[in-house]
Scaffold this motif. Sequence first.
Motif, PDB file in Angstrom:
ATOM      1  N   GLN A  95       0.840  -1.062  -0.137  1.00  0.00           N
ATOM      2  CA  GLN A  95      -0.073   0.056  -0.116  1.00  0.00           C
ATOM      3  C   GLN A  95       1.077   1.166  -0.116  1.00  0.00           C
ATOM      4  O   GLN A  95       1.216   1.977   1.075  1.00  0.00           O
ATOM      5  CB  GLN A  95      -0.832  -0.063   1.224  1.00  0.00           C
ATOM      6  CG  GLN A  95      -1.967  -0.874   1.193  1.00  0.00           C
ATOM      7  CD  GLN A  95      -3.151  -1.073   2.168  1.00  0.00           C
ATOM      8  OE1 GLN A  95      -3.956  -1.010   1.714  1.00  0.00           O
ATOM      9  NE2 GLN A  95      -2.587  -1.557   3.422  1.00  0.00           N
ATOM     10  N   HIS A  96       1.453   1.467  -1.104  1.00  0.00           N
ATOM     11  CA  HIS A  96       2.442   2.581  -1.184  1.00  0.00           C
ATOM     12  C   HIS A  96       1.832   3.914  -1.270  1.00  0.00           C
ATOM     13  O   HIS A  96       0.506   4.264  -1.672  1.00  0.00           O
ATOM     14  CB  HIS A  96       3.041   2.480  -2.467  1.00  0.00           C
ATOM     15  CG  HIS A  96       3.677   0.911  -2.808  1.00  0.00           C
ATOM     16  ND1 HIS A  96       4.538   0.536  -1.915  1.00  0.00           N
ATOM     17  CD2 HIS A  96       3.474   0.135  -3.804  1.00  0.00           C
ATOM     18  CE1 HIS A  96       4.711  -0.912  -2.364  1.00  0.00           C
ATOM     19  NE2 HIS A  96       4.277  -1.160  -3.804  1.00  0.00           N
ATOM     20  N   ALA A  97       2.488   4.758  -0.521  1.00  0.00           N
ATOM     21  CA  ALA A  97       2.120   6.247  -0.615  1.00  0.00           C
ATOM     22  C   ALA A  97       2.740   7.095  -1.570  1.00  0.00           C
ATOM     23  O   ALA A  97       3.929   7.132  -1.923  1.00  0.00           O
ATOM     24  CB  ALA A  97       2.479   7.054   0.943  1.00  0.00           C
ATOM     25  N   THR A  98       1.864   8.044  -2.185  1.00  0.00           N
ATOM     26  CA  THR A  98       2.269   8.477  -3.572  1.00  0.00           C
ATOM     27  C   THR A  98       1.891   9.804  -3.697  1.00  0.00           C
ATOM     28  O   THR A  98       0.909  10.391  -2.809  1.00  0.00           O
ATOM     29  CB  THR A  98       1.679   7.957  -4.770  1.00  0.00           C
ATOM     30  OG1 THR A  98       0.167   7.890  -4.928  1.00  0.00           O
ATOM     31  CG2 THR A  98       2.054   6.468  -4.800  1.00  0.00           C
ATOM     32  N   GLN A  99       2.528  10.817  -4.554  1.00  0.00           N
ATOM     33  CA  GLN A  99       2.168  12.027  -4.618  1.00  0.00           C
ATOM     34  C   GLN A  99       2.573  12.531  -5.907  1.00  0.00           C
ATOM     35  O   GLN A  99       3.513  12.407  -6.331  1.00  0.00           O
ATOM     36  CB  GLN A  99       2.826  13.190  -3.812  1.00  0.00           C
ATOM     37  CG  GLN A  99       2.479  14.477  -3.958  1.00  0.00           C
ATOM     38  CD  GLN A  99       1.182  14.886  -3.936  1.00  0.00           C
ATOM     39  OE1 GLN A  99       0.406  14.674  -5.091  1.00  0.00           O
ATOM     40  NE2 GLN A  99       0.415  15.030  -2.795  1.00  0.00           N
ATOM     41  N   THR A 100       1.550  12.519  -6.998  1.00  0.00           N
ATOM     42  CA  THR A 100       1.732  12.967  -8.509  1.00  0.00           C
ATOM     43  C   THR A 100       1.896  14.410  -8.882  1.00  0.00           C
ATOM     44  O   THR A 100       2.465  14.718  -9.918  1.00  0.00           O
ATOM     45  CB  THR A 100       0.620  12.278  -9.370  1.00  0.00           C
ATOM     46  OG1 THR A 100      -0.623  12.879  -8.841  1.00  0.00           O
ATOM     47  CG2 THR A 100       0.459  10.740  -9.267  1.00  0.00           C
ATOM     48  N   THR A 101       1.491  15.235  -7.933  1.00  0.00           N
ATOM     49  CA  THR A 101       1.479  16.630  -7.900  1.00  0.00           C
ATOM     50  C   THR A 101       3.091  17.133  -7.507  1.00  0.00           C
ATOM     51  O   THR A 101       3.076  16.924  -6.394  1.00  0.00           O
ATOM     52  CB  THR A 101       0.444  17.453  -7.224  1.00  0.00           C
ATOM     53  OG1 THR A 101      -0.722  17.139  -7.758  1.00  0.00           O
ATOM     54  CG2 THR A 101       0.448  18.868  -7.463  1.00  0.00           C
ATOM     55  N   ALA A 102       3.923  17.586  -8.498  1.00  0.00           N
ATOM     56  CA  ALA A 102       5.070  17.983  -8.427  1.00  0.00           C
ATOM     57  C   ALA A 102       5.279  18.875  -7.264  1.00  0.00           C
ATOM     58  O   ALA A 102       6.156  18.893  -6.186  1.00  0.00           O
ATOM     59  CB  ALA A 102       5.842  18.435  -9.407  1.00  0.00           C
ATOM     60  N   ALA A 103       4.335  19.997  -7.322  1.00  0.00           N
ATOM     61  CA  ALA A 103       4.528  20.974  -5.993  1.00  0.00           C
ATOM     62  C   ALA A 103       4.165  20.374  -4.672  1.00  0.00           C
ATOM     63  O   ALA A 103       4.634  21.328  -3.652  1.00  0.00           O
ATOM     64  CB  ALA A 103       3.542  22.226  -6.418  1.00  0.00           C
ATOM     65  N   SER A 104       3.466  19.398  -4.409  1.00  0.00           N
ATOM     66  CA  SER A 104       3.178  18.833  -3.323  1.00  0.00           C
ATOM     67  C   SER A 104       4.038  17.680  -2.735  1.00  0.00           C
ATOM     68  O   SER A 104       3.791  16.987  -1.652  1.00  0.00           O
ATOM     69  CB  SER A 104       1.587  18.455  -3.427  1.00  0.00           C
ATOM     70  OG  SER A 104       0.689  19.374  -3.725  1.00  0.00           O
ATOM     71  N   GLN A 105       5.254  17.466  -3.422  1.00  0.00           N
ATOM     72  CA  GLN A 105       6.022  16.249  -2.957  1.00  0.00           C
ATOM     73  C   GLN A 105       7.044  16.697  -1.960  1.00  0.00           C
ATOM     74  O   GLN A 105       7.591  17.762  -2.369  1.00  0.00           O
ATOM     75  CB  GLN A 105       6.664  15.711  -4.371  1.00  0.00           C
ATOM     76  CG  GLN A 105       5.783  15.114  -5.647  1.00  0.00           C
ATOM     77  CD  GLN A 105       6.490  14.945  -6.868  1.00  0.00           C
ATOM     78  OE1 GLN A 105       7.493  15.386  -7.103  1.00  0.00           O
ATOM     79  NE2 GLN A 105       5.573  14.271  -7.668  1.00  0.00           N
ATOM     80  N   PRO A 106       6.932  15.884  -1.084  1.00  0.00           N
ATOM     81  CA  PRO A 106       8.113  16.262   0.006  1.00  0.00           C
ATOM     82  C   PRO A 106       9.549  16.276  -0.438  1.00  0.00           C
ATOM     83  O   PRO A 106       9.952  15.492  -1.479  1.00  0.00           O
ATOM     84  CB  PRO A 106       7.887  15.084   0.849  1.00  0.00           C
ATOM     85  CG  PRO A 106       6.498  14.427   0.830  1.00  0.00           C
ATOM     86  CD  PRO A 106       6.264  14.530  -0.551  1.00  0.00           C
ATOM     87  N   ARG A 107      10.555  16.693   0.049  1.00  0.00           N
ATOM     88  CA  ARG A 107      11.699  16.849  -0.449  1.00  0.00           C
ATOM     89  C   ARG A 107      12.661  16.113   0.327  1.00  0.00           C
ATOM     90  O   ARG A 107      12.419  16.176   1.578  1.00  0.00           O
ATOM     91  CB  ARG A 107      12.221  18.558  -0.536  1.00  0.00           C
ATOM     92  CG  ARG A 107      13.568  18.580  -1.150  1.00  0.00           C
ATOM     93  CD  ARG A 107      13.893  20.059  -0.977  1.00  0.00           C
ATOM     94  NE  ARG A 107      14.000  21.075   0.406  1.00  0.00           N
ATOM     95  CZ  ARG A 107      13.873  21.802   0.892  1.00  0.00           C
ATOM     96  NH1 ARG A 107      13.282  22.894  -0.229  1.00  0.00           N
ATOM     97  NH2 ARG A 107      13.933  22.371   1.777  1.00  0.00           N
ATOM     98  N   ILE A 108      13.432  15.535  -0.273  1.00  0.00           N
ATOM     99  CA  ILE A 108      14.725  14.621   0.276  1.00  0.00           C
ATOM    100  C   ILE A 108      15.905  15.183   0.082  1.00  0.00           C
ATOM    101  O   ILE A 108      16.953  14.952   0.713  1.00  0.00           O
ATOM    102  CB  ILE A 108      14.449  13.026  -0.031  1.00  0.00           C
ATOM    103  CG1 ILE A 108      15.236  12.333   1.088  1.00  0.00           C
ATOM    104  CG2 ILE A 108      14.666  12.971  -1.412  1.00  0.00           C
ATOM    105  CD1 ILE A 108      14.806  10.957   1.228  1.00  0.00           C
ATOM    106  N   VAL A 109      16.123  15.862  -1.289  1.00  0.00           N
ATOM    107  CA  VAL A 109      17.722  16.278  -1.365  1.00  0.00           C
ATOM    108  C   VAL A 109      17.331  17.991  -1.691  1.00  0.00           C
ATOM    109  O   VAL A 109      16.474  18.268  -2.556  1.00  0.00           O
ATOM    110  CB  VAL A 109      18.233  15.898  -2.666  1.00  0.00           C
ATOM    111  CG1 VAL A 109      19.565  16.503  -3.002  1.00  0.00           C
ATOM    112  CG2 VAL A 109      18.526  14.214  -2.228  1.00  0.00           C
TER     113      VAL A 109
END
Length: 292
Positions: A95-109
Amino acid sequence: MSVSLLRLGIAASGARSTAAPLLLDLVAGAAIAHSLRKVRSAYAGSAIRVRRSSDNAEADIGFVGIDLDTASLLAFAGSGSAFVVTWYDQSTNAQHATQTTAASQPRIVNAGALEVGGASLGALRFLAASNHHLSSPYLFGTAATVLASVHNLTRSAAATVIAERSATNGFPSPFQLDFAPTDRPRLFLRSDDGATASAVSAVSYFGAWLLLTGVREVGTTSRVRRNASQLSSVNATLGATTAGATQIGAHIRSTTNGLDGWMREVIVYPSALSSADLATAEANMNAYGGMY
């Protein structure tokens, strides 16, 4: 309660060990398990899927031993930034958690540097002002245990760690783990008829990594914990709830009540864990993250 080092998932020296038991090997039965470390030995997938800012290309990032493959992540991001498109579920449920909207994606780098939230391990950076969040297909039942490694920054509004929306009325229901206004850890419960109950800390916590735990037990005491210590509890029996959708890092109905900070892992069990299993799970997460 005494818990051996090997049951925590670390070697006797105190160093992380790929041979020692992992969290879901120690406490089985998780409904979803999102983490930037490996938490189940039989899991053969990646930790995250990321998008880089330079050209919007995407790549899966896995593990080196039990740790996130930060070398591959940073090489892929280059001097730009990277954002999480998918946070893979390491349980057996996919049950993977996803976000297709670029502006709403959490940042990791961020501009070539790994997001760490003032620590050394990688973390997802959630910006409340940008409504950063991930959507999960998981639907909460009437009982649950949620454990989250989180670092929240102070803010006057509520800051959501994980919440579900009712399919009946759209309100957060039946489970929301968050920081109430002025940074107070809270477990918030609501039924479809609008009745609510909450266990909320009287003390504010922000600006440091902590282990936030919420346990809901039907017909008995539900509680919120910080760093393996209970902060508050509520004894409430609410009406029926109709599960709808789950979000990580943002409020279901409000774009202003999201988490402003970092998250390293969030694990959900579909029941109230026993005292022994809860102690083992919390100790294992702390042994890896060094929160208390």
